[in-house]
Design a protein around this motif. Structure first.
Motif, PDB file in Angstrom:
ATOM      1  N   ALA A  53       0.825  -1.215   0.000  1.00 54.12           N
ATOM      2  CA  ALA A  53       0.000   0.000   0.000  1.00 54.12           C
ATOM      3  C   ALA A  53       0.856   1.260   0.000  1.00 54.12           C
ATOM      4  CB  ALA A  53      -0.935  -0.010   1.207  1.00 54.12           C
ATOM      5  N   THR A  54       2.005   1.202   0.660  1.00 54.17           N
ATOM      6  CA  THR A  54       2.886   2.374   0.738  1.00 54.17           C
ATOM      7  C   THR A  54       3.529   2.720  -0.599  1.00 54.17           C
ATOM      8  OG1 THR A  54       4.646   0.881   1.465  1.00 54.17           O
ATOM      9  CG2 THR A  54       3.428   2.079   3.178  1.00 54.17           C
ATOM     10  N   LEU A  55       3.466   1.782  -1.559  1.00 52.48           N
ATOM     11  CA  LEU A  55       4.074   2.018  -2.875  1.00 52.48           C
ATOM     12  C   LEU A  55       3.041   2.261  -3.971  1.00 52.48           C
ATOM     13  CD1 LEU A  55       6.948  -0.649  -2.945  1.00 52.48           C
ATOM     14  CD2 LEU A  55       7.115   1.789  -2.422  1.00 52.48           C
ATOM     15  N   LEU A  56       1.762   2.252  -3.613  1.00 57.97           N
ATOM     16  CA  LEU A  56       0.726   2.381  -4.640  1.00 57.97           C
ATOM     17  C   LEU A  56       0.783   3.726  -5.360  1.00 57.97           C
ATOM     18  CD1 LEU A  56      -2.409   0.661  -3.070  1.00 57.97           C
ATOM     19  CD2 LEU A  56      -0.851  -0.205  -4.827  1.00 57.97           C
ATOM     20  N   GLU A  57       0.984   4.792  -4.614  1.00 62.91           N
ATOM     21  CA  GLU A  57       1.035   6.113  -5.259  1.00 62.91           C
ATOM     22  C   GLU A  57       2.205   6.217  -6.237  1.00 62.91           C
ATOM     23  OE1 GLU A  57       1.357  10.890  -4.185  1.00 62.91           O
ATOM     24  OE2 GLU A  57       1.028   9.415  -2.595  1.00 62.91           O
ATOM     25  N   PRO A  58       3.436   5.874  -5.835  1.00 65.14           N
ATOM     26  CA  PRO A  58       4.542   5.982  -6.795  1.00 65.14           C
ATOM     27  C   PRO A  58       4.447   4.988  -7.953  1.00 65.14           C
ATOM     28  CG  PRO A  58       5.308   5.048  -4.720  1.00 65.14           C
ATOM     29  CD  PRO A  58       3.927   5.564  -4.477  1.00 65.14           C
ATOM     30  N   ILE A  59       3.925   3.771  -7.712  1.00 63.00           N
ATOM     31  CA  ILE A  59       3.841   2.812  -8.817  1.00 63.00           C
ATOM     32  C   ILE A  59       2.788   3.254  -9.824  1.00 63.00           C
ATOM     33  CG2 ILE A  59       2.152   1.222  -7.777  1.00 63.00           C
ATOM     34  CD1 ILE A  59       5.169   0.276  -9.981  1.00 63.00           C
ATOM     35  N   ASN A  60       1.680   3.816  -9.342  1.00 58.55           N
ATOM     36  CA  ASN A  60       0.649   4.301 -10.262  1.00 58.55           C
ATOM     37  C   ASN A  60       1.157   5.477 -11.092  1.00 58.55           C
ATOM     38  OD1 ASN A  60      -1.302   2.405  -9.558  1.00 58.55           O
ATOM     39  ND2 ASN A  60      -2.110   3.665  -7.889  1.00 58.55           N
ATOM     40  N   ALA A  70       9.927   8.708 -17.110  1.00 57.44           N
ATOM     41  CA  ALA A  70       9.691   7.338 -16.652  1.00 57.44           C
ATOM     42  C   ALA A  70      10.928   6.798 -15.939  1.00 57.44           C
ATOM     43  CB  ALA A  70       9.314   6.445 -17.833  1.00 57.44           C
ATOM     44  N   ASP A  71      12.105   7.104 -16.475  1.00 63.31           N
ATOM     45  CA  ASP A  71      13.350   6.687 -15.819  1.00 63.31           C
ATOM     46  C   ASP A  71      13.450   7.283 -14.419  1.00 63.31           C
ATOM     47  OD1 ASP A  71      14.145   5.187 -17.976  1.00 63.31           O
ATOM     48  OD2 ASP A  71      15.574   6.670 -18.747  1.00 63.31           O
ATOM     49  N   GLU A  72      13.080   8.543 -14.297  1.00 62.27           N
ATOM     50  CA  GLU A  72      13.143   9.217 -12.992  1.00 62.27           C
ATOM     51  C   GLU A  72      12.164   8.588 -12.003  1.00 62.27           C
ATOM     52  OE1 GLU A  72      12.331  13.186 -14.175  1.00 62.27           O
ATOM     53  OE2 GLU A  72      14.389  13.610 -14.836  1.00 62.27           O
ATOM     54  N   GLU A  73      10.971   8.246 -12.492  1.00 61.03           N
ATOM     55  CA  GLU A  73       9.987   7.597 -11.624  1.00 61.03           C
ATOM     56  C   GLU A  73      10.466   6.205 -11.213  1.00 61.03           C
ATOM     57  OE1 GLU A  73       7.498   9.029 -10.309  1.00 61.03           O
ATOM     58  OE2 GLU A  73       7.521  10.865 -11.515  1.00 61.03           O
ATOM     59  N   GLN A  74      11.171   5.539 -12.112  1.00 64.70           N
ATOM     60  CA  GLN A  74      11.708   4.219 -11.781  1.00 64.70           C
ATOM     61  C   GLN A  74      12.735   4.319 -10.658  1.00 64.70           C
ATOM     62  OE1 GLN A  74      14.299   2.262 -14.644  1.00 64.70           O
ATOM     63  NE2 GLN A  74      13.393   0.290 -14.151  1.00 64.70           N
ATOM     64  N   VAL A  75      13.613   5.287 -10.755  1.00 62.35           N
ATOM     65  CA  VAL A  75      14.619   5.488  -9.706  1.00 62.35           C
ATOM     66  C   VAL A  75      13.938   5.766  -8.369  1.00 62.35           C
ATOM     67  CG1 VAL A  75      16.465   7.007  -8.896  1.00 62.35           C
ATOM     68  CG2 VAL A  75      16.415   6.277 -11.288  1.00 62.35           C
ATOM     69  N   ALA A  76      12.894   6.587  -8.402  1.00 67.24           N
ATOM     70  CA  ALA A  76      12.197   6.966  -7.169  1.00 67.24           C
ATOM     71  C   ALA A  76      11.534   5.764  -6.506  1.00 67.24           C
ATOM     72  CB  ALA A  76      11.160   8.047  -7.474  1.00 67.24           C
ATOM     73  N   ILE A  77      10.850   4.937  -7.302  1.00 70.59           N
ATOM     74  CA  ILE A  77      10.141   3.813  -6.682  1.00 70.59           C
ATOM     75  C   ILE A  77      11.112   2.721  -6.244  1.00 70.59           C
ATOM     76  CG2 ILE A  77       9.644   2.528  -8.816  1.00 70.59           C
ATOM     77  CD1 ILE A  77       6.881   1.904  -7.528  1.00 70.59           C
ATOM     78  N   ARG A  78      12.210   2.557  -6.964  1.00 77.24           N
ATOM     79  CA  ARG A  78      13.216   1.591  -6.516  1.00 77.24           C
ATOM     80  C   ARG A  78      13.799   2.020  -5.169  1.00 77.24           C
ATOM     81  NH1 ARG A  78      15.439  -2.104 -10.242  1.00 77.24           N
ATOM     82  NH2 ARG A  78      17.397  -2.024  -9.105  1.00 77.24           N
ATOM     83  N   PHE A 117      10.600 -10.167  -7.050  1.00 73.15           N
ATOM     84  CA  PHE A 117       9.641 -10.054  -8.146  1.00 73.15           C
ATOM     85  C   PHE A 117       9.112  -8.628  -8.302  1.00 73.15           C
ATOM     86  CE2 PHE A 117       9.366 -14.732  -7.770  1.00 73.15           C
ATOM     87  CZ  PHE A 117       9.555 -15.051  -9.105  1.00 73.15           C
ATOM     88  N   LEU A 118       9.027  -7.884  -7.216  1.00 72.45           N
ATOM     89  CA  LEU A 118       8.623  -6.482  -7.327  1.00 72.45           C
ATOM     90  C   LEU A 118       9.650  -5.691  -8.136  1.00 72.45           C
ATOM     91  CD1 LEU A 118       7.279  -5.750  -3.723  1.00 72.45           C
ATOM     92  CD2 LEU A 118       5.928  -5.952  -5.819  1.00 72.45           C
ATOM     93  N   TYR A 119      10.930  -5.940  -7.865  1.00 70.80           N
ATOM     94  CA  TYR A 119      11.975  -5.287  -8.659  1.00 70.80           C
ATOM     95  C   TYR A 119      11.877  -5.697 -10.131  1.00 70.80           C
ATOM     96  CZ  TYR A 119      14.691  -3.209  -4.820  1.00 70.80           C
ATOM     97  OH  TYR A 119      15.115  -2.427  -3.770  1.00 70.80           O
ATOM     98  N   GLN A 120      11.532  -6.965 -10.366  1.00 69.69           N
ATOM     99  CA  GLN A 120      11.395  -7.447 -11.742  1.00 69.69           C
ATOM    100  C   GLN A 120      10.302  -6.678 -12.482  1.00 69.69           C
ATOM    101  OE1 GLN A 120      12.909 -10.688 -13.586  1.00 69.69           O
ATOM    102  NE2 GLN A 120      12.513  -8.821 -14.741  1.00 69.69           N
ATOM    103  N   ILE A 121       9.160  -6.503 -11.829  1.00 71.21           N
ATOM    104  CA  ILE A 121       8.059  -5.771 -12.456  1.00 71.21           C
ATOM    105  C   ILE A 121       8.439  -4.314 -12.694  1.00 71.21           C
ATOM    106  CG2 ILE A 121       5.705  -4.912 -12.114  1.00 71.21           C
ATOM    107  CD1 ILE A 121       5.848  -7.855 -12.905  1.00 71.21           C
ATOM    108  N   ILE A 122       9.106  -3.707 -11.729  1.00 71.76           N
ATOM    109  CA  ILE A 122       9.552  -2.317 -11.889  1.00 71.76           C
ATOM    110  C   ILE A 122      10.472  -2.189 -13.106  1.00 71.76           C
ATOM    111  CG2 ILE A 122      10.988  -0.508 -10.851  1.00 71.76           C
ATOM    112  CD1 ILE A 122       9.863  -1.445  -8.110  1.00 71.76           C
ATOM    113  N   ASP A 123      11.391  -3.126 -13.250  1.00 68.82           N
ATOM    114  CA  ASP A 123      12.307  -3.103 -14.396  1.00 68.82           C
ATOM    115  C   ASP A 123      11.554  -3.294 -15.709  1.00 68.82           C
ATOM    116  OD1 ASP A 123      14.489  -2.667 -12.806  1.00 68.82           O
ATOM    117  OD2 ASP A 123      15.171  -4.753 -12.795  1.00 68.82           O
ATOM    118  N   TRP A 124      10.590  -4.199 -15.727  1.00 66.17           N
ATOM    119  CA  TRP A 124       9.839  -4.465 -16.956  1.00 66.17           C
ATOM    120  C   TRP A 124       8.986  -3.266 -17.370  1.00 66.17           C
ATOM    121  CZ3 TRP A 124       7.835 -10.220 -16.395  1.00 66.17           C
ATOM    122  CH2 TRP A 124       8.911 -11.088 -16.609  1.00 66.17           C
ATOM    123  N   ILE A 125       8.434  -2.563 -16.398  1.00 65.89           N
ATOM    124  CA  ILE A 125       7.683  -1.348 -16.734  1.00 65.89           C
ATOM    125  C   ILE A 125       8.621  -0.351 -17.417  1.00 65.89           C
ATOM    126  CG2 ILE A 125       6.423   0.634 -15.794  1.00 65.89           C
ATOM    127  CD1 ILE A 125       5.458  -1.259 -13.538  1.00 65.89           C
ATOM    128  N   GLY A 126       9.844  -0.249 -16.903  1.00 62.85           N
ATOM    129  CA  GLY A 126      10.829   0.620 -17.533  1.00 62.85           C
ATOM    130  C   GLY A 126      11.171   0.185 -18.945  1.00 62.85           C
TER     131      GLY A 126
END
Length: 229
Positions: A119-126, A176-184, A201-210
């Protein structure tokens, strides 16, 4: 002779432009991107029936895009009397196809593992997903200008419009790259509170979105190369 009406690819796809199939292909990619936003909402809500339905719809987009890609490959003649080479067209459709493939991978992995972001990551992931999907939308807009480019023979004014659109695409990819750095970074702060396998697996999904935004930006790069020749 009007090459936009007489080329084999144009006749094959019943359109006035030989790029009609490419445009239809990118629209399938774009639709899959929109579905991914809804998919993430369903997964966040724990609504796995809806998530499964959305995954199937994304898969349908991917299958339709594959069919279009195959039709282009099989029916594109070795020589086209166009201001764009056959190899450039094939590389462009391949770049487009890789976007929807990765979107399907994301939804497939999350569905299979019933993955949810904390839940704490929903805002940045969205936020990250939205700017990523914006890059796909921009790639579609650039592709839709191809007909005008062909009609104008790559005229100066239209070319400048396309160049501006490609620059905007690059800016979106950078965001998008900047948002990826922030959520990582946010995930790193919470790693110790989460199961290690889940974190992986969360890191995997973050990378794939990038990867989706990277591949969308590559469509613009391919178009720039085509225009420069």
């Amino acid at each position: 002779m009007d090459i936009t009406k007489s080329s084999p690819l144009s006749r094959l796809f019943r359109g006035g432009s030989p790029f009609e199939a490419l445009s239809e292909h990118i629209r399938q990619v774009d639709r899959g991107a929109d579905l991914l936003i809804n998919f993430f909402q369903a997964s966040s809500d724990g609504d796995w029936n809806r998530a499964q339905t959305l995954y199937r719809e994304i898969s349908d987009c991917e299958h339709t895009a594959d069919d279009l890609k195959d039709r282009i490959r099989l029916n594109l003649p070795n020589t086209l009397f166009l201001p764009i080479s056959r190899s450039d067209l094939l590389e462009l459709v391949e770049a487009q196809d890789k976007i929807i493939n990765k979107i399907k991978d994301i939804a497939g992995l999350m569905t299979g593992r019933r993955m949810q972001f904390p839940a704490t990551l929903l805002e940045p992931i969205n936020k990250y997903i939205q700017v990523t999907i914006d890059t796909v939308h921009q790639a579609r807009k650039v592709l839709e200008e191809l007909d005008e480019l062909l009609e104008s023979g790559f005229g100066r004014n239209i070319s400048e419009v396309i160049e501006d659109m490609v620059v905007e695409l690059g800016k979106l990819e950078k965001r998008a790259d900047e948002e990826q750095v922030a959520i990582r970074h946010r995930l790193l702060e919470q790693e110790s509170e989460l199961p290690p396998l889940e974190v992986m697996f969360l890191y995997q999904i973050i990378d794939w979105i990038g990867t989706v935004s990277d591949r969308a930006e590559r469509v613009g790069s391919r178009l720039q190369i085509m225009m420069a020749r």
